[in-house]
Design a protein around this motif. Structure first.
Motif, mmCIF file in Angstrom:
data_model
loop_
_atom_site.group_PDB
_atom_site.id
_atom_site.type_symbol
_atom_site.label_atom_id
_atom_site.label_comp_id
_atom_site.label_asym_id
_atom_site.label_seq_id
_atom_site.Cartn_x
_atom_site.Cartn_y
_atom_site.Cartn_z
ATOM 1 N N LYS A 200 -11.867 -29.016 7.113
ATOM 2 C CA LYS A 200 -11.232 -30.147 7.784
ATOM 3 C C LYS A 200 -9.838 -29.784 8.293
ATOM 4 O O LYS A 200 -9.424 -30.227 9.358
ATOM 5 N N VAL A 201 -9.126 -28.985 7.527
ATOM 6 C CA VAL A 201 -7.786 -28.554 7.947
ATOM 7 C C VAL A 201 -7.905 -27.736 9.230
ATOM 8 O O VAL A 201 -7.159 -27.956 10.191
ATOM 9 N N LEU A 202 -8.848 -26.808 9.245
ATOM 10 C CA LEU A 202 -8.985 -25.921 10.397
ATOM 11 C C LEU A 202 -9.591 -26.606 11.613
ATOM 12 O O LEU A 202 -9.178 -26.349 12.738
ATOM 13 N N LYS A 203 -10.557 -27.478 11.401
ATOM 14 C CA LYS A 203 -11.259 -28.099 12.532
ATOM 15 C C LYS A 203 -10.618 -29.392 13.011
ATOM 16 O O LYS A 203 -10.649 -29.691 14.198
ATOM 17 N N GLU A 204 -10.075 -30.167 12.080
ATOM 18 C CA GLU A 204 -9.585 -31.497 12.428
ATOM 19 C C GLU A 204 -8.078 -31.641 12.293
ATOM 20 O O GLU A 204 -7.543 -32.715 12.556
ATOM 21 N N GLY A 205 -7.418 -30.611 11.828
ATOM 22 C CA GLY A 205 -5.969 -30.688 11.649
ATOM 23 C C GLY A 205 -5.544 -31.496 10.444
ATOM 24 O O GLY A 205 -4.415 -31.990 10.392
ATOM 25 N N ALA A 206 -6.432 -31.630 9.451
ATOM 26 C CA ALA A 206 -6.087 -32.358 8.225
ATOM 27 C C ALA A 206 -4.937 -31.657 7.510
ATOM 28 O O ALA A 206 -4.656 -30.481 7.730
ATOM 29 N N SER A 207 -4.298 -32.391 6.642
ATOM 30 C CA SER A 207 -3.164 -31.865 5.889
ATOM 31 C C SER A 207 -3.600 -30.888 4.800
ATOM 32 O O SER A 207 -4.671 -31.038 4.204
ATOM 33 N N ALA B 112 3.032 -22.822 5.403
ATOM 34 C CA ALA B 112 2.190 -23.039 6.583
ATOM 35 C C ALA B 112 2.174 -24.511 6.980
ATOM 36 O O ALA B 112 2.181 -24.839 8.163
ATOM 37 N N GLU B 113 2.147 -25.394 5.994
ATOM 38 C CA GLU B 113 2.123 -26.835 6.267
ATOM 39 C C GLU B 113 3.405 -27.276 6.972
ATOM 40 O O GLU B 113 3.378 -28.152 7.821
ATOM 41 N N ASN B 114 4.498 -26.633 6.625
ATOM 42 C CA ASN B 114 5.802 -27.020 7.179
ATOM 43 C C ASN B 114 6.241 -26.157 8.355
ATOM 44 O O ASN B 114 7.349 -26.310 8.845
ATOM 45 N N SER B 115 5.397 -25.263 8.804
ATOM 46 C CA SER B 115 5.771 -24.324 9.860
ATOM 47 C C SER B 115 5.230 -24.763 11.216
ATOM 48 O O SER B 115 4.077 -25.171 11.326
ATOM 49 N N PRO B 116 6.040 -24.628 12.240
ATOM 50 C CA PRO B 116 5.561 -24.941 13.584
ATOM 51 C C PRO B 116 4.801 -23.772 14.223
ATOM 52 O O PRO B 116 4.413 -23.849 15.375
ATOM 53 N N GLY C 36 -2.577 -20.020 13.014
ATOM 54 C CA GLY C 36 -2.743 -18.683 12.444
ATOM 55 C C GLY C 36 -2.240 -18.572 11.022
ATOM 56 O O GLY C 36 -2.913 -18.009 10.157
ATOM 57 N N GLN C 37 -1.066 -19.103 10.772
ATOM 58 C CA GLN C 37 -0.481 -19.047 9.434
ATOM 59 C C GLN C 37 -1.304 -19.903 8.463
ATOM 60 O O GLN C 37 -1.553 -19.500 7.328
ATOM 61 N N LYS C 38 -1.741 -21.076 8.924
ATOM 62 C CA LYS C 38 -2.585 -21.926 8.074
ATOM 63 C C LYS C 38 -3.911 -21.238 7.772
ATOM 64 O O LYS C 38 -4.384 -21.260 6.645
ATOM 65 N N ALA C 39 -4.510 -20.651 8.795
ATOM 66 C CA ALA C 39 -5.812 -19.998 8.609
ATOM 67 C C ALA C 39 -5.721 -18.867 7.596
ATOM 68 O O ALA C 39 -6.614 -18.710 6.755
#
Length: 119
Positions: A90-97, A34-38, A42-45
């Protein structure tokens, strides 16, 4: 009939530690992907949701009186759960790594394999 009774099982028997390792491995791989996917959020969540569930189960387990782990280790695992929950937001709301979450899971997998910390 006797031969089949003593034959190798079709699937290997897993220990609790092996099962935990497999779950961490699967979820961590999904977070790396998910981290490396464009493909977007959705995939990150989805990966974060599964990781949060895993950590919530771990926190619940170490919070019980019957848990056999040493108290200090139980406290560390509980703290890591809290950090995981906060950083996931933070990842979901702020786009953190996702990197800190991946690092924590990787460290847990090393511990489950019995490897010493390299830090």
């Amino acid at each position: 009939m006797a031969r089949s009774a003593y034959a190798q099982p079709a699937s290997p028997v897993r220990t609790d530690r092996g099962t935990e390792y497999a779950v961490f491995e699967k979820i961590t791989a999904r977070m790396v992907q998910a981290e490396n996917s464009p493909r977007g959020v959705g995939q990150k969540a989805a990966a974060i949701h599964d990781n949060r569930q895993l950590w919530a189960l771990l926190a619940g387990d170490v919070a019980t009186e019957g848990n056999a782990l040493p108290p200090a280790l139980r406290a560390q695992i509980f703290y890591l759960c809290e950090f995981t929950m906060i950083h996931s937001r933070k990842v979901l709301k702020e786009g953190a790594s996702l990197a800190p979450l991946i690092d924590i899971n990787t460290a847990m997998m090393r511990g489950l394999r019995g490897e010493a910390e390299a830090a």
